[in-house]
Design a protein around this motif. Sequence first.
Motif, PDB file in Angstrom:
ATOM      1  N   PHE A  31       0.825  -1.213   0.000  1.00  0.00           N
ATOM      2  CA  PHE A  31       0.000   0.000   0.000  1.00  0.00           C
ATOM      3  C   PHE A  31       0.857   1.260   0.000  1.00  0.00           C
ATOM      4  CE2 PHE A  31      -2.512   3.108   2.620  1.00  0.00           C
ATOM      5  CZ  PHE A  31      -3.491   3.367   1.677  1.00  0.00           C
ATOM      6  N   GLU A  32       1.928   1.260   0.775  1.00  0.00           N
ATOM      7  CA  GLU A  32       2.785   2.449   0.890  1.00  0.00           C
ATOM      8  C   GLU A  32       3.512   2.768  -0.403  1.00  0.00           C
ATOM      9  OE1 GLU A  32       3.093   4.656   3.248  1.00  0.00           O
ATOM     10  OE2 GLU A  32       1.691   3.700   4.617  1.00  0.00           O
ATOM     11  N   ARG A  66      -2.182   5.870  -0.919  1.00  0.00           N
ATOM     12  CA  ARG A  66      -1.796   6.042   0.483  1.00  0.00           C
ATOM     13  C   ARG A  66      -2.118   7.434   1.013  1.00  0.00           C
ATOM     14  NH1 ARG A  66       3.641   8.021   1.297  1.00  0.00           N
ATOM     15  NH2 ARG A  66       4.697   8.476  -0.663  1.00  0.00           N
ATOM     16  N   CYS A 108      -6.881   4.587   4.155  1.00  0.00           N
ATOM     17  CA  CYS A 108      -6.078   4.479   5.380  1.00  0.00           C
ATOM     18  C   CYS A 108      -6.950   4.060   6.561  1.00  0.00           C
ATOM     19  CB  CYS A 108      -5.390   5.809   5.687  1.00  0.00           C
ATOM     20  SG  CYS A 108      -4.054   6.221   4.528  1.00  0.00           S
TER      21      CYS A 108
END
Length: 283
Positions: free
Chosen positions: A232-233, A239, A245
């Motif tokens: 995800f990052e 992100r 989040c």
Amino acid sequence: MFGYVTLDRKTLCSDDARRYQAYRRTLAQSLRQRHGPLAQLALSHDLTFLDILLTDVYGDGRKAAPLDPRFSNGFSGYAADMSIALAFHSAQDDWSDDHNYMALALLHQLRGRYAAVSHRYPRQCLAISHGLQQLQRCEAQKCPDPTVPASYFGQLTADVVSPVKGDCAEALRQLGAGLGEFSYLMDAYDDLQADLRAGRYNPLAALAGSPDYEQQCQALLKGAMARCLAGFEQLDAARQDTLLCNVLYSGVWQRYRALHAAPASKAVREARLSFFLPHGPRR
């Protein structure tokens, strides 16, 4: 999937709540338009999350269009088709395991729809089918290592979450694999006592008598989510989305927190342990 990919509504801002509901309505409409009114029963938080994620990564579909014209109008149609594919295989699994006649009726309802979806997305449907076959093999062999079946479920989820080849595909696969592993392990953690009472396979059963059972389960769950978040990052647009989040950093833990909440949680944990240990919980 399992329904653990959901929101933490306590920390959700009103704008994100409205945006999430708009995505759910769009996905419901796509299910109805593509697969008929009954298909809306397949509406889930998991695939709503996927629609939001892919829209963040690829915009409204225009960036993905040169790579695959099927996504030129966005990803709600893809999320709807994957909802049908997962619902079909889930019903197939329920019929095979329990001879559940509701599952059989659903199989008959979805068979034609699933055939169309598998024609459009053969890679994803083959991955789902293969992954579930591997899970059945683990179940038949009563595999004592929970990471093995979790990895199979993660692999099939990775294929569902990464529909387009390109720069973001590997990060999406990593996210999907970790999220699939977490969902599988969380479902096993949630169902352990009921599964053992019913004599069903549960991948966490071999750990259940251990005095550090809770710590081992927490480590497994955190490890899976760490792999998910590492993917995800890498997705710059995704992100920065506070809604995504909310789901990945907090919402996925909602059920785990609920199981450990309330003043009686210590007694609940001890009762859970005493089910496995003949002389009561170890101190």
